[in-house]
Design a protein around this motif. Sequence first.
Motif, PDB file in Angstrom:
ATOM      1  N   TYR A  31       0.834  -1.198   0.000  1.00  0.00           N
ATOM      2  CA  TYR A  31       0.000   0.000   0.000  1.00  0.00           C
ATOM      3  C   TYR A  31       0.868   1.248   0.000  1.00  0.00           C
ATOM      4  CZ  TYR A  31      -3.590  -3.302   1.433  1.00  0.00           C
ATOM      5  OH  TYR A  31      -4.447  -4.375   1.476  1.00  0.00           O
ATOM      6  N   ASP A  32       0.241   2.343  -0.391  1.00  0.00           N
ATOM      7  CA  ASP A  32       0.848   3.660  -0.211  1.00  0.00           C
ATOM      8  C   ASP A  32       0.297   4.265   1.072  1.00  0.00           C
ATOM      9  OD1 ASP A  32       2.282   3.587  -2.605  1.00  0.00           O
ATOM     10  OD2 ASP A  32       0.585   4.348  -3.740  1.00  0.00           O
ATOM     11  N   LEU A  33       1.181   4.824   1.891  1.00  0.00           N
ATOM     12  CA  LEU A  33       0.781   5.550   3.087  1.00  0.00           C
ATOM     13  C   LEU A  33       1.007   7.027   2.835  1.00  0.00           C
ATOM     14  CD1 LEU A  33      -0.145   5.489   6.089  1.00  0.00           C
ATOM     15  CD2 LEU A  33       2.294   5.534   6.689  1.00  0.00           C
ATOM     16  N   LEU A  34      -0.084   7.796   2.807  1.00  0.00           N
ATOM     17  CA  LEU A  34      -0.011   9.247   2.614  1.00  0.00           C
ATOM     18  C   LEU A  34       0.028   9.919   3.975  1.00  0.00           C
ATOM     19  CD1 LEU A  34      -1.186   8.095  -0.069  1.00  0.00           C
ATOM     20  CD2 LEU A  34      -2.432  10.236  -0.308  1.00  0.00           C
ATOM     21  N   ILE A  35       0.931  10.891   4.128  1.00  0.00           N
ATOM     22  CA  ILE A  35       1.134  11.544   5.415  1.00  0.00           C
ATOM     23  C   ILE A  35       0.917  13.043   5.269  1.00  0.00           C
ATOM     24  CG2 ILE A  35       2.723  11.912   7.332  1.00  0.00           C
ATOM     25  CD1 ILE A  35       4.230   9.388   6.388  1.00  0.00           C
ATOM     26  N   GLY A  36      -0.120  13.552   5.936  1.00  0.00           N
ATOM     27  CA  GLY A  36      -0.353  14.986   5.994  1.00  0.00           C
ATOM     28  C   GLY A  36       0.341  15.571   7.209  1.00  0.00           C
ATOM     29  N   THR A  37       0.776  16.820   7.104  1.00  0.00           N
ATOM     30  CA  THR A  37       1.603  17.421   8.156  1.00  0.00           C
ATOM     31  C   THR A  37       1.233  18.882   8.396  1.00  0.00           C
ATOM     32  OG1 THR A  37       3.304  18.243   6.622  1.00  0.00           O
ATOM     33  CG2 THR A  37       3.543  15.966   7.413  1.00  0.00           C
ATOM     34  N   TYR A  38       1.752  19.415   9.496  1.00  0.00           N
ATOM     35  CA  TYR A  38       1.849  20.865   9.660  1.00  0.00           C
ATOM     36  C   TYR A  38       3.238  21.278   9.184  1.00  0.00           C
ATOM     37  CZ  TYR A  38      -2.420  21.318  12.444  1.00  0.00           C
ATOM     38  OH  TYR A  38      -3.725  21.334  12.863  1.00  0.00           O
ATOM     39  N   THR A  39       3.293  22.368   8.441  1.00  0.00           N
ATOM     40  CA  THR A  39       4.558  22.771   7.828  1.00  0.00           C
ATOM     41  C   THR A  39       5.258  23.899   8.593  1.00  0.00           C
ATOM     42  OG1 THR A  39       3.278  24.171   6.309  1.00  0.00           O
ATOM     43  CG2 THR A  39       3.926  21.990   5.528  1.00  0.00           C
ATOM     44  N   SER A  40       4.885  24.077   9.854  1.00  0.00           N
ATOM     45  CA  SER A  40       5.548  25.098  10.672  1.00  0.00           C
ATOM     46  C   SER A  40       6.904  24.621  11.172  1.00  0.00           C
ATOM     47  CB  SER A  40       4.668  25.466  11.871  1.00  0.00           C
ATOM     48  OG  SER A  40       4.315  24.301  12.602  1.00  0.00           O
ATOM     49  N   GLY A  41       7.163  23.298  11.090  1.00  0.00           N
ATOM     50  CA  GLY A  41       8.440  22.748  11.537  1.00  0.00           C
ATOM     51  C   GLY A  41       9.304  22.343  10.365  1.00  0.00           C
ATOM     52  N   THR A  42       9.767  21.079  10.376  1.00  0.00           N
ATOM     53  CA  THR A  42      10.689  20.623   9.331  1.00  0.00           C
ATOM     54  C   THR A  42       9.972  20.111   8.088  1.00  0.00           C
ATOM     55  OG1 THR A  42      10.753  18.417  10.349  1.00  0.00           O
ATOM     56  CG2 THR A  42      12.445  20.009  11.027  1.00  0.00           C
ATOM     57  N   SER A  43       8.680  19.784   8.197  1.00  0.00           N
ATOM     58  CA  SER A  43       7.954  19.277   7.038  1.00  0.00           C
ATOM     59  C   SER A  43       7.619  20.402   6.064  1.00  0.00           C
ATOM     60  CB  SER A  43       6.660  18.597   7.484  1.00  0.00           C
ATOM     61  OG  SER A  43       5.889  18.218   6.358  1.00  0.00           O
ATOM     62  N   LYS A  44       7.541  20.029   4.779  1.00  0.00           N
ATOM     63  CA  LYS A  44       7.220  21.013   3.746  1.00  0.00           C
ATOM     64  C   LYS A  44       5.955  20.660   2.966  1.00  0.00           C
ATOM     65  CE  LYS A  44      12.060  22.373   3.119  1.00  0.00           C
ATOM     66  NZ  LYS A  44      13.183  22.501   2.157  1.00  0.00           N
ATOM     67  N   GLY A  45       5.304  19.534   3.315  1.00  0.00           N
ATOM     68  CA  GLY A  45       4.112  19.192   2.543  1.00  0.00           C
ATOM     69  C   GLY A  45       3.589  17.812   2.861  1.00  0.00           C
ATOM     70  N   ILE A  46       3.292  17.033   1.805  1.00  0.00           N
ATOM     71  CA  ILE A  46       2.705  15.696   1.913  1.00  0.00           C
ATOM     72  C   ILE A  46       3.766  14.671   1.511  1.00  0.00           C
ATOM     73  CG2 ILE A  46       0.878  14.152   1.119  1.00  0.00           C
ATOM     74  CD1 ILE A  46      -0.697  16.688   0.307  1.00  0.00           C
ATOM     75  N   ALA A  47       3.948  13.646   2.334  1.00  0.00           N
ATOM     76  CA  ALA A  47       4.908  12.586   2.039  1.00  0.00           C
ATOM     77  C   ALA A  47       4.172  11.291   1.719  1.00  0.00           C
ATOM     78  CB  ALA A  47       5.848  12.367   3.216  1.00  0.00           C
ATOM     79  N   VAL A  48       4.809  10.437   0.906  1.00  0.00           N
ATOM     80  CA  VAL A  48       4.252   9.135   0.546  1.00  0.00           C
ATOM     81  C   VAL A  48       5.293   8.064   0.838  1.00  0.00           C
ATOM     82  CG1 VAL A  48       3.185   7.724  -1.249  1.00  0.00           C
ATOM     83  CG2 VAL A  48       2.927  10.218  -1.306  1.00  0.00           C
ATOM     84  N   TYR A  49       4.870   7.027   1.574  1.00  0.00           N
ATOM     85  CA  TYR A  49       5.728   5.875   1.873  1.00  0.00           C
ATOM     86  C   TYR A  49       5.048   4.608   1.384  1.00  0.00           C
ATOM     87  CZ  TYR A  49       9.015   8.434   4.827  1.00  0.00           C
ATOM     88  OH  TYR A  49       9.992   9.291   5.272  1.00  0.00           O
ATOM     89  N   ARG A  50       5.843   3.664   0.916  1.00  0.00           N
ATOM     90  CA  ARG A  50       5.327   2.349   0.567  1.00  0.00           C
ATOM     91  C   ARG A  50       5.256   1.505   1.843  1.00  0.00           C
ATOM     92  NH1 ARG A  50       5.320   0.447  -4.446  1.00  0.00           N
ATOM     93  NH2 ARG A  50       4.168   2.381  -4.727  1.00  0.00           N
ATOM     94  N   PHE A  51       4.091   0.867   2.046  1.00  0.00           N
ATOM     95  CA  PHE A  51       3.894   0.038   3.232  1.00  0.00           C
ATOM     96  C   PHE A  51       3.739  -1.410   2.806  1.00  0.00           C
ATOM     97  CE2 PHE A  51       1.026  -2.182   6.151  1.00  0.00           C
ATOM     98  CZ  PHE A  51       1.758  -2.073   7.325  1.00  0.00           C
ATOM     99  N   TYR A  52       4.491  -2.305   3.452  1.00  0.00           N
ATOM    100  CA  TYR A  52       4.466  -3.729   3.148  1.00  0.00           C
ATOM    101  C   TYR A  52       3.760  -4.466   4.284  1.00  0.00           C
ATOM    102  CZ  TYR A  52       7.878  -2.268  -0.305  1.00  0.00           C
ATOM    103  OH  TYR A  52       8.504  -1.627  -1.345  1.00  0.00           O
ATOM    104  N   ALA A  53       2.550  -4.947   3.999  1.00  0.00           N
ATOM    105  CA  ALA A  53       1.715  -5.533   5.040  1.00  0.00           C
ATOM    106  C   ALA A  53       2.218  -6.891   5.522  1.00  0.00           C
ATOM    107  CB  ALA A  53       0.278  -5.673   4.542  1.00  0.00           C
ATOM    108  N   GLU A  54       3.148  -7.514   4.780  1.00  0.00           N
ATOM    109  CA  GLU A  54       3.687  -8.792   5.230  1.00  0.00           C
ATOM    110  C   GLU A  54       4.511  -8.634   6.500  1.00  0.00           C
ATOM    111  OE1 GLU A  54       4.204  -7.465   2.266  1.00  0.00           O
ATOM    112  OE2 GLU A  54       3.814  -8.896   0.646  1.00  0.00           O
ATOM    113  N   ASN A  55       5.225  -7.500   6.606  1.00  0.00           N
ATOM    114  CA  ASN A  55       6.133  -7.330   7.741  1.00  0.00           C
ATOM    115  C   ASN A  55       6.031  -5.966   8.430  1.00  0.00           C
ATOM    116  OD1 ASN A  55       7.353  -5.652   5.844  1.00  0.00           O
ATOM    117  ND2 ASN A  55       8.945  -7.138   5.321  1.00  0.00           N
ATOM    118  N   GLY A  56       5.160  -5.093   7.937  1.00  0.00           N
ATOM    119  CA  GLY A  56       4.994  -3.783   8.553  1.00  0.00           C
ATOM    120  C   GLY A  56       6.080  -2.786   8.199  1.00  0.00           C
ATOM    121  N   ARG A  57       6.859  -3.063   7.179  1.00  0.00           N
ATOM    122  CA  ARG A  57       7.965  -2.180   6.817  1.00  0.00           C
ATOM    123  C   ARG A  57       7.475  -0.978   6.006  1.00  0.00           C
ATOM    124  NH1 ARG A  57      11.826  -1.794   2.656  1.00  0.00           N
ATOM    125  NH2 ARG A  57      10.867  -3.529   1.524  1.00  0.00           N
TER     126      ARG A  57
END
Length: 381
Positions: A31-57
Amino acid sequence: MKKIVLIIALLSPLFTYAQNKPNKKKGPTTYDLLIGTYTSGTSKGIAVYRFYAENGRLAYLSQIDGVTNPSYLTLSSNNKFIYAVNETPKGEVSSFSFEPKTGKISFINKQSSEGDDPCYVGVDKAQKNVFVANYSSGTVAVLPVNKDGSLSKAIQTLHDDGAHGPNKDRQEGPHAHMSILSPDEKYLLYNDLGTDKVNVLRYRASNEKPLEPASTPFVSVKPGDGPRHLEFSADKKHAYLITEMGSNVLVFDYDNGKLKQKQTITLLADNFKGQTAGAALHLSPDGRFLYASNRLETNEIIVYAVNQETGELTFVQRQPSMGKNPRDFAIDPTGKFMIVANQNSDTIYVLRIDNATGKLSPTGSRLEIGNPVCLKFAPAQ
């Protein structure tokens, strides 16, 4: 007799193949994990990570920068578009195209949210309208969606004029916190922290003004409780509401736009006297367990078992979130893992779910990301 033995011998390989062939109905495990953030700190927007349900990686895929405070996200039903609030005093809503295979996000356009500090966005299955809850101004707005996924200007804005709750510091007026469609999409329900109401509106997508008060236009909760987020059971017979200020979960019977409260269960341990703030709640994919997050001096995920007949809840476990202020969490579609976003410690943790008991346990997997506040899963096609 010999003929029968011969037939069985000939059919045996077919039976073996039938038993061992791949299950075509089995869902995806990536799956794709979409991450919304507040950009007042180090984040600059929306990040996407690949999630592997077999092992939680989790593995980094992509990021789109220059998106101001995308604190809540939603995906279109076909997973081709993302809509994000821009939580600012003069709020906006942004639309993006999304490629699940690569995780690439591309900006399309944005429109005014017709209110201040939008904190929730949803979209109907037919991709006709987006619904936004503006926290500070207490308004709910409807924005039409175009065929290319872009947003048009709002066609309707609603506000609970003159209403307020007993807490003078936080309930001086309406504070819309969520705008969610009922499972059949005949109604839009929006929780108002400032008025202690769950408002119910009839939704007709084809109308010029698609929302109007339902026959029972609202249900009130305990004064000062502060309704925040709501989720429907899979059988559509129950709804669960978490309150931010009261740190409770409320259980309702639901029928055709009508809510009837039947249970209140606390998020808090016995004799707890510190500061708390209920945040998110989600059901396990099989509907057997409900999870809720609590913040400030608690920082934990609370697990409840769901009575499959009545919908009522029984306490199971209290699991530390491994960080500060678990603003949101998400359960992967296979039901094996929970991802927890700790806003104030800039961390995301992966917890394992025991499918038999519903209990959570740390896996040791974590991410460091600035102010994570919203998590959404999409199949990695």
